[in-house]
Write an enzyme that holds these catalytic residues in place. Structure first.
Site, PDB file in Angstrom:
ATOM      1  CG  ASP A  44     -38.005 -19.094 -28.866  1.00  0.00           C
ATOM      2  OD1 ASP A  44     -38.140 -20.284 -29.213  1.00  0.00           O
ATOM      3  OD2 ASP A  44     -36.936 -18.643 -28.400  1.00  0.00           O
ATOM      4  CB  SER A  45     -40.065 -22.194 -33.287  1.00  0.00           C
ATOM      5  OG  SER A  45     -41.390 -22.563 -32.952  1.00  0.00           O
ATOM      6  CG  ASP A  83     -39.869 -21.359 -26.076  1.00  0.00           C
ATOM      7  OD1 ASP A  83     -39.338 -22.054 -25.184  1.00  0.00           O
ATOM      8  OD2 ASP A  83     -39.968 -21.710 -27.269  1.00  0.00           O
ATOM      9  CE  LYS A 113     -39.368 -25.048 -25.324  1.00  0.00           C
ATOM     10  NZ  LYS A 113     -38.199 -24.384 -25.948  1.00  0.00           N
ATOM     11  CD  GLU A 115     -33.640 -22.050 -26.854  1.00  0.00           C
ATOM     12  OE1 GLU A 115     -32.462 -21.725 -27.139  1.00  0.00           O
ATOM     13  OE2 GLU A 115     -34.576 -21.991 -27.669  1.00  0.00           O
ATOM     14  CD  GLU A 183     -34.760 -27.830 -31.527  1.00  0.00           C
ATOM     15  OE1 GLU A 183     -35.192 -27.214 -30.544  1.00  0.00           O
ATOM     16  OE2 GLU A 183     -34.802 -27.387 -32.692  1.00  0.00           O
TER      17      GLU A 183
HETATM   18  O1  KIV Z   1     -39.836 -22.784 -30.027  1.00  0.00           O
HETATM   19  C1  KIV Z   1     -40.197 -23.957 -30.232  1.00  0.00           C
HETATM   20  O2  KIV Z   1     -41.119 -24.238 -31.011  1.00  0.00           O
HETATM   21  C2  KIV Z   1     -39.492 -25.002 -29.527  1.00  0.00           C
HETATM   22  C3  KIV Z   1     -39.743 -26.424 -29.922  1.00  0.00           C
HETATM   23  C4  KIV Z   1     -39.064 -26.744 -31.191  1.00  0.00           C
HETATM   24  C5  KIV Z   1     -39.364 -27.357 -28.856  1.00  0.00           C
HETATM   25  O3  KIV Z   1     -38.705 -24.726 -28.673  1.00  0.00           O
END
Ligand code: KIV
Length: 257
Positions: A44-45, A83, A113, A115, A183
């Site tokens: 989600d970055s 994510d 994933k 968080e 992270e």
């Molecule tokens: O969203 C993302 O790219 C991430 C990585 C930085 C681990 O969660």
């Protein structure tokens, strides 16, 4: 056969380091696949360098699914992890299961994933794993909590905070995550967590002692105008791209075509 989530525990036992890279569309996914990434993360970055938001909070589940479909079309033999975005899983067990289930059903990705490692998140992750959906954990600087932290600063610097993060990692392993992102935490804390876990730790800004490393591919390629201090660009494609575009525009303006 696609690399499966159990393979990574074996790689940790053997000392084989795991390379994780993000992708956000068909082109970026083709590149990270051709370059040899072991896991492709639809992170989600992308909300920031690709979509232009100031944080990861605004990206929606529908947007993540849209991008994950593009990525999955390019990836045949590598694990694709997606994510779950902010507010698509935190509110209830049902929300977590439905969001994770939608990702697998609609995109063809094999894992999600999530968080955080506090008790209510561990409960949701355990329930998701129990219905058969592989989950990657993520502790330390969890960007969806940026307003709680106050900034994208390093986590786990005090003894108390380090203890909390270690406890979260242990709880997530018990809940059944197949790997865990660490992270932006101190290297000695990442080392300690990596020693305690039987599952692999994947570090970003967490020192050299994790079992693998993840990088945001637009940072690796030097594509964006800003990157976190711990991200290492391997090339400056932004500068090279702008130069190429300037040459094209000059050629056209000079009637050289
Ligand atoms: O969203 C993302 O790219 C991430 C990585 C930085 C681990 O969660």
């Amino acid at each position: 056969m696609i690399v499966n989530v159990h393979q990574f525990v074996q790689w940790k036992e053997e000392g084989t380091a795991i390379a994780v890279l993000t992708a956000w569309d068909y082109l970026s996914a083709q590149m990270v696949n051709a370059g040899g990434a072991d896991i492709v993360l639809v992170g989600d970055s992308m909300a920031m360098p690709v979509i232009g938001h100031e944080t990861t909070l605004p990206i929606t589940l529908d947007e993540m699914i849209y991008h994950a479909k593009m990525v999955r079309r390019a990836i045949k033999n590598t694990l694709v992890v997606v994510d779950l975005p902010f507010l698509s899983y935190q509110t209830s067990l049902e929300a977590a299961l439905m969001s994770a289930g939608r990702v697998l059903k609609e995109t063809g990705a094999q894992a999600v994933k999530m968080e955080g490692g506090h008790a209510s998140m561990v409960e949701k992750i355990a329930a998701t794993v129990q219905v058969g959906i592989p989950v990657m954990g993520h502790v330390g600087l969890t960007p969806q909590s940026v307003y709680q932290f106050g900034s994208f600063r390093k986590q786990g610097k005090s003894d108390e905070d380090a203890k909390r993060i270690l406890g979260e990692a242990i709880a997530l392993e018990k809940a059944g995550v197949f790997a865990i992102v660490l992270e932006h935490i101190p290297a000695d804390l990442a080392h300690k967590i990596s020693q305690r876990m039987t599952i692999p730790t994947i570090g970003i800004g967490a020192g050299p002692d994790c079992d693998g490393q993840v990088l945001v591919t637009s940072d690796l390629l030097g594509l964006s105008d800003w990157q976190p201090p711990f991200a290492k660009p391997y090339v400056n494609l932004r500068e090279q791209g702008i130069t190429a575009i300037q040459q094209f525009c000059e050629n056209v303006h000079g009637h050289k075509f």
